[in-house]
Design an enzyme around this catalytic site. Structure first.
Site, PDB file in Angstrom:
ATOM      1  N   ARG A  35       0.822  -1.221   0.000  1.00  0.00           N
ATOM      2  CA  ARG A  35       0.000   0.000   0.000  1.00  0.00           C
ATOM      3  C   ARG A  35       0.853   1.266   0.000  1.00  0.00           C
ATOM      4  O   ARG A  35       0.417   2.303  -0.517  1.00  0.00           O
ATOM      5  CB  ARG A  35      -0.956  -0.020   1.203  1.00  0.00           C
ATOM      6  N   LYS A 198     -12.701 -10.345   8.792  1.00  0.00           N
ATOM      7  CA  LYS A 198     -13.687  -9.255   8.939  1.00  0.00           C
ATOM      8  C   LYS A 198     -15.080  -9.750   8.544  1.00  0.00           C
ATOM      9  O   LYS A 198     -15.645  -9.361   7.516  1.00  0.00           O
ATOM     10  CB  LYS A 198     -13.279  -8.061   8.076  1.00  0.00           C
ATOM     11  N   GLY A 354      -5.608  -6.024   2.126  1.00  0.00           N
ATOM     12  CA  GLY A 354      -4.275  -5.816   2.693  1.00  0.00           C
ATOM     13  C   GLY A 354      -3.587  -7.138   2.998  1.00  0.00           C
ATOM     14  O   GLY A 354      -2.432  -7.354   2.607  1.00  0.00           O
ATOM     15  N   GLY A 377     -12.417  -5.072   1.266  1.00  0.00           N
ATOM     16  CA  GLY A 377     -13.836  -4.720   1.404  1.00  0.00           C
ATOM     17  C   GLY A 377     -14.262  -3.729   0.329  1.00  0.00           C
ATOM     18  O   GLY A 377     -15.351  -3.841  -0.237  1.00  0.00           O
TER      19      GLY A 377
HETATM   20  N1  LIG Z   1      -9.623 -19.350  10.694  1.00  0.00           N
HETATM   21  C1  LIG Z   1      -9.182 -18.144  11.070  1.00  0.00           C
HETATM   22  N2  LIG Z   1      -9.298 -17.736  12.349  1.00  0.00           N
HETATM   23  C2  LIG Z   1      -8.856 -16.513  12.714  1.00  0.00           C
HETATM   24  N3  LIG Z   1      -8.309 -15.600  11.895  1.00  0.00           N
HETATM   25  C3  LIG Z   1      -8.170 -15.960  10.603  1.00  0.00           C
HETATM   26  C4  LIG Z   1      -8.607 -17.235  10.122  1.00  0.00           C
HETATM   27  N4  LIG Z   1      -8.337 -17.290   8.804  1.00  0.00           N
HETATM   28  C5  LIG Z   1      -7.754 -16.136   8.470  1.00  0.00           C
HETATM   29  N5  LIG Z   1      -7.641 -15.315   9.529  1.00  0.00           N
HETATM   30  C6  LIG Z   1      -7.024 -13.967   9.579  1.00  0.00           C
HETATM   31  O1  LIG Z   1      -7.714 -13.066   8.762  1.00  0.00           O
HETATM   32  C7  LIG Z   1      -6.854 -11.950   8.530  1.00  0.00           C
HETATM   33  C8  LIG Z   1      -7.184 -11.308   7.208  1.00  0.00           C
HETATM   34  O2  LIG Z   1      -8.549 -10.921   7.181  1.00  0.00           O
HETATM   35  P1  LIG Z   1      -9.117  -9.676   6.358  1.00  0.00           P
HETATM   36  O3  LIG Z   1      -8.634  -8.407   6.966  1.00  0.00           O
HETATM   37  O4  LIG Z   1     -10.593  -9.878   6.274  1.00  0.00           O
HETATM   38  O5  LIG Z   1      -8.455  -9.873   4.913  1.00  0.00           O
HETATM   39  P2  LIG Z   1      -7.911  -8.756   3.868  1.00  0.00           P
HETATM   40  O6  LIG Z   1      -7.028  -7.797   4.634  1.00  0.00           O
HETATM   41  O7  LIG Z   1      -7.171  -9.505   2.832  1.00  0.00           O
HETATM   42  O8  LIG Z   1      -9.129  -8.064   3.346  1.00  0.00           O
HETATM   43  C9  LIG Z   1      -5.446 -12.503   8.580  1.00  0.00           C
HETATM   44  O9  LIG Z   1      -4.716 -11.777   9.537  1.00  0.00           O
HETATM   45  C10 LIG Z   1      -5.621 -13.969   8.988  1.00  0.00           C
HETATM   46  O10 LIG Z   1      -4.697 -14.394   9.965  1.00  0.00           O
HETATM   47  O1  LIG Z   2      -7.436  -2.990   5.336  1.00  0.00           O
HETATM   48  C1  LIG Z   2      -8.443  -2.475   4.842  1.00  0.00           C
HETATM   49  O2  LIG Z   2      -9.422  -3.208   4.272  1.00  0.00           O
HETATM   50  P1  LIG Z   2      -9.317  -4.778   3.884  1.00  0.00           P
HETATM   51  O3  LIG Z   2      -9.016  -5.576   5.145  1.00  0.00           O
HETATM   52  O4  LIG Z   2     -10.683  -5.083   3.347  1.00  0.00           O
HETATM   53  O5  LIG Z   2      -8.237  -4.918   2.860  1.00  0.00           O
HETATM   54  C2  LIG Z   2      -8.656  -0.986   4.743  1.00  0.00           C
HETATM   55  O6  LIG Z   2      -7.535  -0.280   5.238  1.00  0.00           O
HETATM   56  C3  LIG Z   2      -9.931  -0.572   5.456  1.00  0.00           C
HETATM   57  O7  LIG Z   2      -9.838  -0.861   6.822  1.00  0.00           O
HETATM   58  P2  LIG Z   2     -11.168  -1.035   7.692  1.00  0.00           P
HETATM   59  O8  LIG Z   2     -11.878  -2.302   7.206  1.00  0.00           O
HETATM   60  O9  LIG Z   2     -10.704  -1.145   9.132  1.00  0.00           O
HETATM   61  O10 LIG Z   2     -12.030   0.193   7.445  1.00  0.00           O
END
Ligand SMILES: Nc1ncnc2c1ncn2[C@@H]1O[C@H](COP(=O)(O)OP(=O)(O)O)[C@@H](O)[C@H]1O
Ligand SMILES: O=C(OP(=O)(O)O)[C@H](O)COP(=O)(O)O
Length: 399
Positions: A35, A198, A354, A377
């Site tokens: 990023r 998330k 991320g 997201g």
């Molecule tokens: N089964 C699980 N239990 C708890 N945490 C998890 C699990 N699978 C993945 N994760 C965690 O989810 C996090 C990523 O989630 P998220 O922020 O939604 O993805 P992104 O940043 O790619 O959008 C990672 O730090 C990973 O360790």
């Molecule tokens: O990491 C982010 O989103 P992502 O986990 O969906 O990639 C963005 O920085 C938004 O963060 P937020 O979901 O806490 O508003």
């Protein structure tokens, strides 16, 4: 589009919203700088015009004000090295010191403000807080695609104070161009892969995606809300109990719409959230008490890879497990391999988020997939056909 390309920043102070929400390790080292690297061209364009830059971002999700692990000061050295200048830092994103630092900026200078989310006013979209931020700059640039789905003070509300001087940056433009191509012209079979942690944010998006995709693969922490909704025993796995009804409805809805929704049949489980924990494999519906699912299991991996290999469009957000720990990274690696293979056979693969970008980088696959987005997201919301508030705030004159 109102973009940085159509704006001359000479002699101006540009207030630039970036998404510097990067993963940090326990010693506060940046473990994935995707990023930051993405934001460099926009910042360089402003500096090259003869402008000064005030960078603002959030980092993580602080709940109760300032916290060391969420401080943006951990990024100052990385940014100074990138631009070959000492990046100034305002330890409070508003207040007298920030005002003085912003006022003292000369063309070519860069100032980084402390984490905006140390103030609850940021996420509330508080106009008075937005106005204070606005006072620092002559022009507002939104280049935070990863946060463009949030209607926060710095991502949207602040734009009101720059009715004529508001533009999008290069990250935003590239991301939107790319996502639009997939949104408007997805070849089938179209498979969405969703994982990560998330849950409450992303589970709501599934309903909309069901109208667009042929297969919906669920992995990561999100899986266990679905498994529990389906009557399974999930031990101490991550779950959002207030989303169980929604998860049940989504399973039924997918059937009605003829979308194949896949929940991991088996999981890699552990007796603690640690790479040193005891590890086992079991059916996802029968996770023993005090054990938690931290990765998809060997059967799920094969099933998922099979569907992915036969897809022509792939949208992937969220790792399949806790990939940061080597014992729980295999599911994510398997899926990444399948995405790479499908891509080499002509599929279009769009990977966002991320942590997802970090996972793909960690495996060295960044150049072997079609596009790695800085948004998770935000990308999903755009792909469900929504207008992102961060984009609307720039494009609409009446925002
Ligand atoms: N089964 C699980 N239990 C708890 N945490 C998890 C699990 N699978 C993945 N994760 C965690 O989810 C996090 C990523 O989630 P998220 O922020 O939604 O993805 P992104 O940043 O790619 O959008 C990672 O730090 C990973 O360790
Ligand atoms: O990491 C982010 O989103 P992502 O986990 O969906 O990639 C963005 O920085 C938004 O963060 P937020 O979901 O806490 O508003």
């Amino acid at each position: 589009m109102k973009t940085v390309d159509n704006y001359n920043f000479a002699g101006k102070k540009a207030l630039v919203r970036v998404d510097f929400n990067v993963p940090l390790d326990k010693e506060y080292n940046i473990t994935d700088d995707t990023r930051i690297r993405a934001a460099v061209p926009t910042i360089k364009k402003i500096l090259a015009d003869g402008g000064a830059v005030i960078l603002m971002s959030h980092l993580g999700r602080p709940k109760t004000g300032p916290e060391e692990k969420y401080s943006l000061k951990h990024l100052v050295n990385r940014l100074s090295a990138e631009f070959g200048t000492t990046v100034k830092f305002a330890p409070d994103c508003i207040g007298d010191e920030a005002v003085a630092l912003a006022q003292g900026l000369q063309p070519g200078d860069i100032l980084l403000l402390e984490n905006l989310r140390f103030y609850k006013e940021e996420e509330k979209g508080d106009p008075a807080f937005a106005e204070k931020l606005a006072s620092f700059g002559d022009v507002y640039v939104n280049d935070a695609f990863g946060t463009a789905h949030r209607e926060h003070a710095s991502t949207a509300v602040v734009a009101r104070y720059f009715p004529k001087d508001k533009v999008t940056g290069y990250v935003m433009q590239a991301e939107l161009d790319n996502a639009r191509r997939v949104l408007e012209n997805a070849e089938r079979p179209y498979t969405a892969i969703m994982g990560g942690a998330k849950i409450s944010d992303k589970i709501l998006i599934i309903e909309k995606l069901l109208d667009r995709v042929d297969n919906l693969i669920i992995g990561g922490g999100m899986s266990y809300t679905f498994v529990k909704a389906d009557g399974g025993q999930i031990g101490s796995s991550l779950v959002e109990n207030d989303k169980l009804d929604l998860a049940s409805r989504l399973i039924a809805m997918a059937k009605d719409k003829g979308v194949q929704i896949m929940i991991p049949v088996d999981s890699v489980i552990a007796d603690a959230f640690s790479n040193e924990a005891n590890v086992d494999t079991c059916l996802s519906h029968h996770i023993p008490e005090n054990w938690m699912g931290l990765d998809i299991g060997p059967t799920a991996r094969e099933q998922y890879a099979d569907v992915i290999r036969n897809s022509k469009t792939i949208l992937w957000n969220g790792p399949m497990g806790v990939f940061e720990m080597s014992n729980f990274s295999v599911g994510t690696e398997f899926v990444a391999d399948a995405v790479m293979e499908a891509t080499s056979r002509g599929a279009y693969s769009l990977i966002g988020g991320g942590d997802s970008a970090a996972a793909v980088n960690q495996m060295g696959y960044t150049d072997k997939v079609s596009y790695v987005s800085t948004g998770g997201g935000a990308l999903l919301e755009y792909m469900e056909g929504k207008t992102l508030p961060g984009v609307a705030a720039i494009e609409r004159d009446d925002y």
